[in-house]
Design an enzyme around this catalytic site. Structure first.
Site, short mmCIF file in Angstrom:
data_model
loop_
_atom_site.label_atom_id
_atom_site.label_comp_id
_atom_site.label_asym_id
_atom_site.label_seq_id
_atom_site.Cartn_x
_atom_site.Cartn_y
_atom_site.Cartn_z
N ARG A 198 -10.35 7.50 -10.32
CA ARG A 198 -9.02 6.90 -10.19
C ARG A 198 -8.11 7.24 -11.37
O ARG A 198 -6.90 7.04 -11.28
CB ARG A 198 -9.13 5.39 -10.03
CG ARG A 198 -9.73 4.98 -8.70
CD ARG A 198 -9.83 3.48 -8.61
NE ARG A 198 -10.67 3.03 -7.51
CZ ARG A 198 -10.22 2.74 -6.31
NH1 ARG A 198 -8.95 2.82 -6.04
NH2 ARG A 198 -11.05 2.35 -5.36
N GLN A 236 -16.06 0.46 2.44
CA GLN A 236 -16.01 -0.27 1.17
C GLN A 236 -14.60 -0.43 0.61
O GLN A 236 -14.41 -0.98 -0.46
CB GLN A 236 -16.92 0.38 0.13
CG GLN A 236 -16.42 1.71 -0.42
CD GLN A 236 -17.47 2.34 -1.32
OE1 GLN A 236 -18.53 2.75 -0.88
NE2 GLN A 236 -17.17 2.40 -2.61
N HIS A 287 -20.06 11.44 -13.29
CA HIS A 287 -20.94 11.94 -12.22
C HIS A 287 -21.89 13.02 -12.78
O HIS A 287 -23.07 13.06 -12.45
CB HIS A 287 -20.12 12.58 -11.09
CG HIS A 287 -19.15 11.65 -10.42
ND1 HIS A 287 -17.80 11.82 -10.50
CD2 HIS A 287 -19.35 10.56 -9.65
CE1 HIS A 287 -17.19 10.88 -9.80
NE2 HIS A 287 -18.11 10.09 -9.27
#
Ligand code: AMP
Length: 269
Positions: free
Chosen positions: A182, A57, A33
């Site tokens: 994740r 989503q 990011h």
């Protein structure tokens, strides 16, 4: 840094059409990011980062609930980076109607992640469409880590909005594992296995680039990876320009999705 909890307030206060770069995220920020934000800061006068874990989503509600969230840490990172605006909208404000939550995609695009996560990209396109309609930034920065996501956003939304899409390279740890929110959900042991999987695929990519006939080894590689993680969802080689199977040594890209327990990871080389 100004934090907006509402898109409407942001629209009232900020002249977004002036050279603003937009970086949409689901938070739990990492170096991937951060590199998108740095690209925006280089190219644009002002940078807007959104943090929104988009319910439409996620095809499993448990995955949505368990998605890592670290708002305080994220805000500290954004402040340090001297980001100009942060948008943290509510689900209620983003989706005024249920219809906005999803945009239909054609059957020919139901491949790779979109085949195995039905409804996922429909939700991604839904939220990005709401954002672009309202935010009208000059540029939007997206990571190649989610290669199919960029492909579909360009295909379905590219001509609908004034915002130009800039794709940015995948940021990896030195050991080759791609940064991902994740990764926070993985044990140390599984991180090591993830690194090993990245190395195997990178080597496979290298071997194909030297000798294209090596693509025939894909099943062996898939079996090797299957022995390391809980389950390989797909390992496929496709044309990076159209995601079809007409590959040659100049256009091929390897795509993978695999699981450790319930945690799903994707990558491409
Ligand atoms: P996410 O928060 O996972 O929805 O990701 C927000 C944006 O960051 C997307 O455009 C991703 O493709 C991008 N991104 C995620 N991981 C990486 C990475 N390792 N390198 C570059 N961009 C990334």
């Amino acid at each position: 840094m100004i934090i907006f909890k509402s898109i409407n307030k942001l629209k009232k206060k900020v002249n977004i059409k002036a050279n603003v770069g937009f970086v949409p995220t689901m938070g739990s920020l990492h170096k991937g990011h951060i590199s998108l934000i740095q690209s925006s800061k280089k190219k644009c006068t002002k940078t807007l980062v959104s943090i929104f874990v988009n319910p439409s989503q996620f095809n499993k509600s448990t995955d949505f609930r368990k998605y890592p969230r670290n708002l305080n840490k994220d805000l500290k990172i954004l402040k340090k980076l001297k980001v100009d605006y942060v948008l943290i909208p509510s689900i209620k404000e983003v989706y005024k109607t249920k219809k906005q939550m999803r945009i239909k995609i054609n059957n020919e695009d139901k491949i790779l992640c979109s085949k195995y996560r039905p409804g996922h990209f429909e939700g991604v396109l839904g939220v990005i469409s709401v954002f672009l309609e309202n935010i009208k930034a000059k540029y939007m920065f997206l990571g190649n880590k989610d290669f199919q996501q960029i492909f579909l956003i360009k295909k379905y939304l590219g001509n609908k909005f004034i915002t130009k899409i800039i794709d940015c390279k995948t940021i990896r740890l030195k050991n080759l594992l791609a940064y991902s929110s994740r990764n926070n959900l993985l044990s140390k042991k599984n991180i090591k296995y993830g690194i090993l999987i990245s190395k195997i695929i990178k080597k496979f990519h290298y071997q194909i680039s030297k000798d294209f006939s090596k693509i025939k080894d894909i099943e062996n590689i898939k079996n090797k990876i299957s022995g390391i993680c809980s389950r390989v969802e797909y390992l496929e080689i496709r044309n990076k320009n159209n995601l079809k199977k007409n590959i040659n040594k100049n256009n091929f890209k390897i795509f993978v999705a695999y699981y450790f327990g319930n945690v799903r990871l994707i990558d491409n080389f």
